[in-house]
Design a protein around this motif. Structure first.
Motif, PDB file in Angstrom:
ATOM      1  N   ARG A 292       1.134  -1.231  -0.024  1.00 14.64           N
ATOM      2  CA  ARG A 292      -0.095   0.126  -0.266  1.00 14.64           C
ATOM      3  C   ARG A 292       0.842   1.469  -0.004  1.00 14.64           C
ATOM      4  O   ARG A 292       2.039   0.902   0.359  1.00 14.64           O
ATOM      5  CB  ARG A 292      -1.009  -0.152   1.301  1.00 14.64           C
ATOM      6  CG  ARG A 292      -2.138  -0.838   1.728  1.00 14.64           C
ATOM      7  CD  ARG A 292      -2.491  -1.218   2.768  1.00 14.64           C
ATOM      8  NE  ARG A 292      -3.615  -1.915   2.156  1.00 14.64           N
ATOM      9  CZ  ARG A 292      -4.487  -2.662   3.572  1.00 14.64           C
ATOM     10  NH1 ARG A 292      -5.219  -1.853   4.374  1.00 14.64           N
ATOM     11  NH2 ARG A 292      -5.459  -3.704   3.406  1.00 14.64           N
ATOM     12  N   LYS A 293       0.538   2.323  -0.395  1.00 15.21           N
ATOM     13  CA  LYS A 293       1.103   3.948  -0.361  1.00 15.21           C
ATOM     14  C   LYS A 293       1.105   4.237   0.578  1.00 15.21           C
ATOM     15  O   LYS A 293       0.394   3.903   1.934  1.00 15.21           O
ATOM     16  CB  LYS A 293       0.431   4.411  -0.898  1.00 15.21           C
ATOM     17  CG  LYS A 293       1.108   5.816  -1.248  1.00 15.21           C
ATOM     18  CD  LYS A 293      -0.396   7.188  -1.872  1.00 15.21           C
ATOM     19  CE  LYS A 293      -1.316   7.160  -0.639  1.00 15.21           C
ATOM     20  NZ  LYS A 293      -1.654   8.710   0.228  1.00 15.21           N
ATOM     21  N   ASP A 375      -1.748   6.455   7.002  1.00 17.42           N
ATOM     22  CA  ASP A 375      -1.410   6.187   6.357  1.00 17.42           C
ATOM     23  C   ASP A 375      -1.460   4.398   7.339  1.00 17.42           C
ATOM     24  O   ASP A 375      -1.870   3.044   6.870  1.00 17.42           O
ATOM     25  CB  ASP A 375      -0.508   5.988   4.960  1.00 17.42           C
ATOM     26  CG  ASP A 375      -0.448   7.057   3.449  1.00 17.42           C
ATOM     27  OD1 ASP A 375      -1.673   7.114   3.148  1.00 17.42           O
ATOM     28  OD2 ASP A 375       0.670   7.848   4.077  1.00 17.42           O
ATOM     29  N   ASP A 402      -7.997   1.731   5.219  1.00 18.78           N
ATOM     30  CA  ASP A 402      -7.399   0.928   4.564  1.00 18.78           C
ATOM     31  C   ASP A 402      -5.745   1.134   5.088  1.00 18.78           C
ATOM     32  O   ASP A 402      -5.014   1.022   4.410  1.00 18.78           O
ATOM     33  CB  ASP A 402      -6.922   1.447   2.538  1.00 18.78           C
ATOM     34  CG  ASP A 402      -6.445   3.127   2.727  1.00 18.78           C
ATOM     35  OD1 ASP A 402      -7.248   3.638   3.827  1.00 18.78           O
ATOM     36  OD2 ASP A 402      -6.766   3.298   1.485  1.00 18.78           O
ATOM     37  N   ARG A 426      -5.631  -6.014   8.553  1.00 13.20           N
ATOM     38  CA  ARG A 426      -5.325  -4.853   8.736  1.00 13.20           C
ATOM     39  C   ARG A 426      -3.895  -4.454   9.782  1.00 13.20           C
ATOM     40  O   ARG A 426      -3.048  -3.419  10.082  1.00 13.20           O
ATOM     41  CB  ARG A 426      -5.693  -3.494   8.486  1.00 13.20           C
ATOM     42  CG  ARG A 426      -6.626  -2.926   9.287  1.00 13.20           C
ATOM     43  CD  ARG A 426      -7.106  -1.564   9.450  1.00 13.20           C
ATOM     44  NE  ARG A 426      -8.664  -1.231   9.746  1.00 13.20           N
ATOM     45  CZ  ARG A 426      -8.157   0.202  10.113  1.00 13.20           C
ATOM     46  NH1 ARG A 426      -7.656   1.086   9.435  1.00 13.20           N
ATOM     47  NH2 ARG A 426      -9.984   0.262  10.308  1.00 13.20           N
ATOM     48  N   ASP A 453      -1.303  -8.256   1.261  1.00 12.39           N
ATOM     49  CA  ASP A 453      -0.497  -6.888   0.757  1.00 12.39           C
ATOM     50  C   ASP A 453       0.219  -5.847   2.581  1.00 12.39           C
ATOM     51  O   ASP A 453       0.780  -4.487   2.218  1.00 12.39           O
ATOM     52  CB  ASP A 453      -1.655  -5.806  -0.238  1.00 12.39           C
ATOM     53  CG  ASP A 453      -2.910  -5.294   0.929  1.00 12.39           C
ATOM     54  OD1 ASP A 453      -3.463  -6.260   2.019  1.00 12.39           O
ATOM     55  OD2 ASP A 453      -3.388  -4.160   0.156  1.00 12.39           O
ATOM     56  N   THR A 457       3.640  -4.215   2.917  1.00 11.13           N
ATOM     57  CA  THR A 457       3.689  -2.846   3.038  1.00 11.13           C
ATOM     58  C   THR A 457       4.631  -2.470   4.333  1.00 11.13           C
ATOM     59  O   THR A 457       5.388  -1.812   4.306  1.00 11.13           O
ATOM     60  CB  THR A 457       2.408  -2.034   3.883  1.00 11.13           C
ATOM     61  OG1 THR A 457       1.206  -2.534   2.948  1.00 11.13           O
ATOM     62  CG2 THR A 457       2.138  -0.875   3.897  1.00 11.13           C
TER      63      THR A 457
END
Ligand code: 3HC
Length: 655
Positions: A292-293, A375, A402, A426, A453, A457
């Motif tokens: 993820r960003k 984030d 997210d 998450r 993901d 990350t």
């Protein structure tokens, strides 16, 4: 322009009578056999062809040459060997120019040093990192570098294995120019100029010995960090030799030393560490998974750990939002972070612009609502389950759906914490080691429900922070602290069996650990392990061997260095053996009817390292660690295990 093929990964083109040779051996242009053979063929072509006046060597991709091919080290050398290639370059009648497009390390820099001129791209990095592999440079580095830089600078560079920037290399005299425009074009022009001048061969230059004091200071600095490693002292000896021996004598002695070290235990161990690090980055199930960003990192808790994480994230260019429970606490945290950054400014690690940029990316607040844009949020609050569970539930109401929630817990169960949230996918564990802005290790804990993901990350974050991430599953203490607990237990059994804390510490320090176990326990404080033992008491198998000595110490208020007494007494900050502890140990032995025996240092280290390896085997069987080499990396990078021993699993022969 037609390309001439010299070997599968070496080709050439001709511009203005200059043969431009490109080495193309991905991923790092290691000087493998075919590269070496290609350079030899190119040299023969250059000197056998009257239309050619000079040659430029450069690399395709990001590297000039990343060094000798480390994969060849376990095997017998195959001709042409690198020292012969390097000598042939230096002896070439027509000039050879190195155009350093990227990293020139080890054998790569040695190739460049033998060239008659060196020009580098501004971003190139140059170094002789052989000592990090338990070696000395083996293709002339110890003899040619001091001819360019003087002895002291060469001792520092080779003894530390540090890579320098192009700018520093120019200052030190390692290179002649930094390209202002297109590197190869400038190298071709330089080759044209050089062809009209007498050839300057590095090996024929005199060595500037420099002041004895500078030389000894550089040597002392290197040896101070060597902690039991053979290679740095050998490197110093060889560089000093360059000052009074002929080139041929120096090169022969360098080669002999290189070959001897290459087959030794330390080099084998350090090669294992090198490949272990590369292997650790490959995580099953993440092929093709996009991280993820990440731009903004949230941190909850600005104690020592949270502040260290903040500094690390700021250093890596992230925006940081750090929160505390109140505006006052946030202000205190901010001061701590700023002080840490200022220390780096004063020491020259960062400049004023870098300092200002970091401060401008830092936001602190006394209210968790400020974390909304984050984030990824890392909690670094007190290691208490209820505190962390409440925090995670609160964070769910603040951050985007997210955003990733990361726990920095050392001992709590991230799966249980994740289960407190609506979206456990998450949640991830990011276990930093203190001081977080300095320690390289990060255990990335993959929970039962962590999404791929999210894991990707976490790994990417670690990489951007310049850390070494090791993926592990959920277990109390993760990889490192579980092994450390086994180590602690065995150290205490050794006490019962007859050794003293000082004997055990001195054996482990002699082995190469940064500190012996009892000195570490005292430094860290004994109360946390005591609390854990009390928690575990109800479920402990009564048949299991258990040492009560540490409990007795805690009952007597001997919580370690901070309390002024622990396994040792601390008088004026100095560690001393304490007869009271000796008596506690003797009493514990009497109660169990143990007749103490004497232990040699070798017996002590063998028992402790085996205990670590046994626990490592369990971690692998339980699927917590996916590779034995990952366990070695955790111990080396988080617990002071000497890299030149390869780690407990390597020593136990467990792959
Ligand atoms: N030989 C063989 N393989 C090498 C290598 C080398 N010298 N250097 C890197 N590799 C491989 C890695 O194993 C990895 O392989 P993998 O993809 O299969 O895992 C791949 O190249 C990419 O490596 P990195 O992930 O490290 O790539 P980076 O881009 O992050 O870094 C680098 C590139 C700076 C060149 C780094 O790899 C590095 O520091 N390499 C080691 C350099 C070194 O120690 N050279 C000295 C060798 S000893 C020597 O030259 C002796 C001489 O004096 C005779």
């Amino acid at each position: 322009m037609t390309a001439i093929t010299f070997s599968p990964d070496v080709s050439g083109t001709v511009t203005d009578g200059v043969l431009v040779v490109t080495l193309d051996n991905p991923p790092v242009n290691a000087a493998s056999q075919t590269v070496r053979a290609g350079i030899m063929a190119a040299l023969a072509h250059l000197n056998g062809n009257s239309t050619l006046k000079a040659m430029v060597i450069t690399g395709a991709g990001k590297s000039f040459v990343g060094g000798a091919d480390i994969r060849e080290f376990g095997k017998p050398p195959v001709d042409p060997i690198l020292p012969d290639v390097v000598s042939a370059i230096e002896a070439s009648e027509k000039p050879v120019i190195a155009a350093l497009n990227g990293v020139a390390l080890g054998g790569g820099l040695e190739i460049a040093l033998a060239c008659h001129q060196r020009i580098a791209a501004p971003a190139a990095k140059l170094g002789l990192p052989e000592v990090k592999l338990g070696l000395v440079p083996g293709a002339g580095g110890t003899q040619r570098l001091p001819r360019l830089t003087g002895v002291a600078a060469a001792i520092e560079m080779i003894g530390s294995g540090r890579a320098v920037s192009a700018a520093e290399a120019l200052r030190l005299g390692v290179i002649d120019r930094i390209a202002g425009g297109v590197l190869v074009e400038e190298a071709i022009a330089l080759a044209g100029e050089q062809a009209r001048r007498p050839t300057r061969r590095t090996g024929t230059l005199p060595v500037r010995a420099g002041a004895e004091a500078d030389l000894e200071a550089a040597a002392k600095k290197v040896l101070g960090k060597a902690r039991g490693q053979t290679a740095p002292a050998e490197a110093i000896r060889l560089v000093k030799l360059a000052a009074h021996a002929t080139l041929d004598t120096g090169l022969a002695e360098e080669r002999r030393t290189f070959l001897e070290l290459k087959d030794g235990e330390q080099a084998r161990a350090l090669r294992h560490v090198f490949f272990a690090e590369r292997a650790s980055a490959k995580v099953d199930g993440l092929e093709g998974v996009q991280p993820r960003k990440l731009e903004t990192i949230g941190i909850v808790g600005m104690g020592l750990m949270g502040s260290g994480i903040a500094v690390s994230a700021l250093d890596a260019g992230f925006r940081v939002i750090a929160v505390e429970q109140s505006a006052e606490a946030a202000e205190k945290g901010r001061t701590r972070i700023e002080d840490m950054l200022r220390k780096n400014l004063v020491s020259g690690r960062i400049d004023q612009t870098g300092f200002d940029a970091r401060i401008s990316r830092l936001k602190t607040a006394g209210d968790k609502a400020a974390l909304q844009p984050a984030d990824l949020v890392i909690e670094a609050v007190f290691d208490d389950y209820d505190v962390k569970a409440t925090l995670f539930r609160e964070l769910e109401g603040i951050v985007r759906d997210d955003a990733i929630l990361a726990t920095n817990t050392s001992y709590l169960d991230p799966d249980r914490l994740a289960a407190e949230t609506r979206n456990p996918a998450r949640v991830i564990g990011l276990h930093f080691f203190s001081p977080a802005n300095i320690m390289r290790l990060m255990e990335v804990v993959k929970g039962a429900k962590t999404a791929p993901d999210v894991l990707a990350t976490g790994l990417q974050l670690a990489k951007r922070l310049g850390k070494l991430p090791i993926v592990c599953g959920v277990t109390e203490g993760f990889i490192g602290n579980r092994i450390f607990s086994a180590y602690r237990k065995e150290a205490e059994f050794l006490l019962e069996d007859g050794a003293s804390p000082a004997e055990i510490d001195s054996a482990m320090e002699g082995f190469g650990m940064a500190m012996g176990p009892f000195a570490v326990f005292d430094l860290a404080g004994l109360e946390i392990a005591w609390a854990r033992r009390k928690r575990q008491a109800a479920t402990r198998d009564p048949a299991e061997r258990y040492s009560v000595i540490a409990d007795r110490l805690c009952e007597a208020g001997r919580f370690g260095q901070k309390a002024g007494r622990g396994w040792y007494a601390y008088v004026d900050g100095k560690r001393q053996e304490d007869p009271a502890v000796t008596e506690m140990i003797a009493a514990a032995r009497r109660e169990k009817g143990i007749v103490p025996k004497d232990f040699t240092s070798g017996e002590i280290t063998r028992r402790l390292v085996s205990a670590m390896a046994d626990e490592g085997r369990k971690l692998m069987a339980e699927g917590i660690a996916s590779r034995a080499s990952d366990i070695d990396l955790v111990l080396i990078n988080g617990y002071g295990f000497p890299a030149h021993r390869g780690g407990p699993m390597f020593m136990a022969g467990i792959e």
